[in-house]
Structures are given as C-alpha cells and as structure tokens.
Design a protein around this motif. Sequence first.
Motif, short mmCIF file in Angstrom:
data_model
loop_
_atom_site.label_atom_id
_atom_site.label_comp_id
_atom_site.label_asym_id
_atom_site.label_seq_id
_atom_site.Cartn_x
_atom_site.Cartn_y
_atom_site.Cartn_z
N SER A 174 -19.88 -31.86 -24.06
CA SER A 174 -19.87 -31.11 -25.32
C SER A 174 -18.53 -30.42 -25.55
CB SER A 174 -21.01 -30.09 -25.34
OG SER A 174 -20.80 -29.04 -24.41
N LEU A 175 -17.90 -29.95 -24.47
CA LEU A 175 -16.58 -29.32 -24.60
C LEU A 175 -15.53 -30.34 -25.04
CD1 LEU A 175 -16.56 -27.02 -21.43
CD2 LEU A 175 -16.90 -26.35 -23.82
N GLN A 176 -15.72 -31.60 -24.63
CA GLN A 176 -14.78 -32.65 -25.02
C GLN A 176 -14.98 -33.06 -26.48
OE1 GLN A 176 -12.26 -33.63 -23.00
NE2 GLN A 176 -13.06 -32.05 -21.63
N ILE A 177 -16.22 -33.27 -26.88
CA ILE A 177 -16.46 -33.76 -28.25
C ILE A 177 -16.26 -32.66 -29.28
CG2 ILE A 177 -18.05 -35.53 -27.43
CD1 ILE A 177 -20.36 -33.84 -28.43
N TRP A 178 -16.24 -31.40 -28.82
CA TRP A 178 -15.98 -30.29 -29.74
C TRP A 178 -14.63 -30.47 -30.43
CZ3 TRP A 178 -17.56 -24.69 -28.03
CH2 TRP A 178 -17.67 -23.87 -29.14
N HIS A 179 -13.69 -31.09 -29.75
CA HIS A 179 -12.36 -31.29 -30.32
C HIS A 179 -12.39 -32.21 -31.53
CE1 HIS A 179 -9.92 -29.22 -27.24
NE2 HIS A 179 -10.87 -29.59 -26.39
N PHE A 180 -13.43 -33.02 -31.66
CA PHE A 180 -13.56 -33.86 -32.84
C PHE A 180 -13.94 -33.03 -34.07
CE2 PHE A 180 -14.18 -37.00 -29.48
CZ PHE A 180 -13.37 -38.04 -29.92
N ILE A 181 -14.56 -31.89 -33.82
CA ILE A 181 -15.02 -31.04 -34.91
C ILE A 181 -14.00 -29.96 -35.24
CG2 ILE A 181 -16.91 -29.56 -35.70
CD1 ILE A 181 -17.66 -32.51 -35.13
N GLU A 182 -13.45 -29.34 -34.20
CA GLU A 182 -12.49 -28.25 -34.35
C GLU A 182 -11.28 -28.55 -33.48
OE1 GLU A 182 -10.23 -25.41 -35.14
OE2 GLU A 182 -12.16 -25.32 -36.19
N PRO A 183 -10.11 -28.80 -34.11
CA PRO A 183 -8.92 -29.17 -33.32
C PRO A 183 -8.51 -28.11 -32.28
CG PRO A 183 -8.57 -29.62 -35.65
CD PRO A 183 -9.85 -28.85 -35.55
N LYS A 184 -8.75 -26.84 -32.60
CA LYS A 184 -8.40 -25.75 -31.67
C LYS A 184 -9.64 -24.88 -31.40
CE LYS A 184 -3.57 -25.50 -33.19
NZ LYS A 184 -2.51 -24.64 -33.76
N PRO A 185 -10.58 -25.40 -30.64
CA PRO A 185 -11.84 -24.67 -30.45
C PRO A 185 -11.73 -23.42 -29.59
CG PRO A 185 -11.78 -26.62 -29.06
CD PRO A 185 -10.57 -26.67 -29.93
N PHE A 186 -10.63 -23.30 -28.84
CA PHE A 186 -10.51 -22.17 -27.91
C PHE A 186 -9.45 -21.16 -28.35
CE2 PHE A 186 -11.65 -26.00 -25.35
CZ PHE A 186 -12.98 -25.66 -25.13
N HIS A 187 -9.07 -21.19 -29.61
CA HIS A 187 -7.98 -20.31 -30.05
C HIS A 187 -8.31 -18.83 -29.90
CE1 HIS A 187 -10.51 -20.66 -33.66
NE2 HIS A 187 -10.02 -19.50 -34.03
N ASN A 188 -9.56 -18.44 -30.14
CA ASN A 188 -9.93 -17.04 -29.97
C ASN A 188 -9.85 -16.60 -28.51
OD1 ASN A 188 -10.38 -16.36 -32.63
ND2 ASN A 188 -12.55 -16.87 -32.59
N PHE A 189 -10.18 -17.51 -27.60
CA PHE A 189 -10.12 -17.19 -26.18
C PHE A 189 -8.68 -17.06 -25.71
CE2 PHE A 189 -14.09 -19.52 -26.83
CZ PHE A 189 -15.01 -18.64 -26.27
N VAL A 190 -7.79 -17.88 -26.26
CA VAL A 190 -6.37 -17.83 -25.89
C VAL A 190 -5.75 -16.52 -26.39
CG1 VAL A 190 -4.11 -18.91 -26.22
CG2 VAL A 190 -6.14 -20.32 -25.84
N GLU A 191 -6.11 -16.12 -27.62
CA GLU A 191 -5.55 -14.90 -28.20
C GLU A 191 -6.14 -13.64 -27.57
OE1 GLU A 191 -6.30 -15.21 -32.36
OE2 GLU A 191 -5.06 -17.02 -32.61
#
Length: 358
Positions: free
Chosen positions: A228-245
């Motif tokens: 699911s973490l891999q296919i999430w990139h098909f939906i949202e190009p940057k799914p972890f941006h909030n975690f990085v910030e």
Amino acid sequence: MEFFWYVVLMGILAVYIVLDGYDFGAGIIHLFFAKTEKDKKAITSAIGPFWDANEVWIIAAGGVLFFAFPTLYASSFSGFYLPLIMILWLLIFRAIGLEMRGQVHHPMWEAIWDKAFGIASLLLALFFGIALGNIVRGVNLGMVTNGVSTQEAHYFFLPLWNPTFSPQANELGIIDWFTLFLGVVSVVALMIHGANWIIFKTNSSLNPQLKKLVFKLNIVLLVLVIVSLQIWHFIEPKPFHNFVENPILWFFPMMTFVGIIGLFKVRSYQKDGLGFLFSSLFLVGGFASTAVSIFPNVLPSTNKVNPSLTIYNTAAGEYGLYAGMSWFFIALFLVIVYLIVQYRVFTGKMDEVGYGEH
C-alpha cells in the motif's frame, strides 16, 4: 479552533475504529471459524454488552462533523450518499443478526441470523476501508468536465464504480483497484483485532486456533501495508511531505509498525490482552498516519479547477466553535465516566454472559 475540532473529530473516529472494529472482526471470525454452538455463544458474549455502545461513536463523529465542519458534512453526505445508505443497512442487519438470533430456537432461524451478522460484519469492514481509500484518493469536486466545473465547488457524486475501475479516471467511482485494496487491508486488520478481542474476553476453545490465525494474518497484513505504501505513489506523488516537513509526525507510522511487530509474538504472550493492545496500536497509528499525510486536507480534489476541502475552508464560524468547546468537555467527562463503569462491570472473561438468550 479549527485544528482543535479536527483533533477531536479524528480522536472520535480513532476510538470508533478500535471499539467497533473489534465487533466487525469478531463477526468475521464468527462467520468463518465458529463451527460449534459453544464457540458462537462465546463470540457473541464477548461483544454483546459493548457493540451498541461502540456504535454511538460514529454518531458522535457525525455530530461533530455537522457542528464543526458543516461544508464537509454537506459535501460528503451528499457525494457518498449511496455507500452511506449501504453502510446503514449493513449496520442494521448486523444488529438484528445479534438480537433476533435468540428469539426462536430453530436451526434454520439461527443459521439465517448467524449469516446476517457475519456477512454484514465482513462487508462493513470492507466498506470502511474503501471509504478511507476514497478520502486518500480524493474526489472530483465540482464535477469538473472538460476543465469546466458543472456544479458548486464543494459538490460531487460518485457511482459505485467506473468502467475502467481506475483511481485516476476522470469519472471516479467509489470502488476501484486502489480503494478495494485498502478495503482488503481493513478486513485483514479487523479480523486480527476481533480475534485478539475474543482471546482477551473469552476462554473459548477457538483461542489457540485464533492465536495461530493472528500470526498468519499478520504476515499478510505486513505485506499489504508495504504494498500500500508503494501504490500510494500512484495517487499522491509526494505522500510523505508532511512527515518530511514535521519529523515529529513519524511517531504515528512508528506506532503502526510497533503494533505489527508486537502481533508477531501473540502466541507467546502470557496476558491475553497484549494482542488486543498491539492491534489497537496498529489501527490508531495507521489511521493517524493516513490523516496526517493529507493534512490540512480532509477531502482532496482530483481536479485543478476547485480547491480541496480543508479544515479551514469547511469550518463553522469562530463563535460557534468556541461556544461548542464548553459543551464538548462536559460530554467528554460523561463519556469517560460511562466507559469506566461499563468496562468495570463487564471486566474479565465473558463466556458465561449468555448474550441473546431469551
């Protein structure tokens, strides 16, 4: 104030997932693994004193949504009208499956309501996972066609599926391969959660089998989460941006994986409640991680014409939000007292409660 009520709403939903989640999971276990009358009674006894109170949390979530985020309430309840009606009917059948079974002591009657309870529980687990998938994926706000918004900016309506079954189609459906995948994750996770609750609250002969089942399903769950973490990139190009910030937010994914790791040891725990604790950690951590990943959005827009619905552009007026705070703390106090009393009265194993016997 918007952020405060957002945390309240997410907190209520997290509690609902944990509490009614074990009801759904127990129902699925009842459907597939409870073969003897004794095991069936043990499972219904384990959830009997709690299931109706657990459902109140989803009503509370709807109330907070209506009060604090009325635009989101209006948008989601109209756009998701069809699946919401289906969920309502499934909740009804799950309830009457529990209540009606003991009214007539006949094998055919009991078998019908056993199936109603089990199938409704399975479909509810699936549909709530699909619902989460829809929120993560987003919807076509304003019903944009050929770059033109044909409806108000916050309005949408989804059929059950589209011809392509794709989450990236122009005409989205409620069920596509992405949302269905998250629905399967939900079913597996809640089966584990329900099995842990049965182990915790009963001395059923199923318990040794359920511990083995939890271990095997946990392997499946780990694989599904990674995929699911891999296919999430098909939906949202940057799914972890909030975690990085905001690195502190990694606490929630860490909680999720602590839950999964803890579940691998369920067969060796001396205290039956530890498995339930770790499955609760997984559910809360997974839900919180999902909510954080799309924050401040609460319903993303899949088009560039209309903006996503956020906690800020869907919130009620400042005065109303402040006025509701005092009533919230009164309600919170009453709920805490109720929960303490309920779980103290029904502490320990529940095999002999005899729920539904009339």
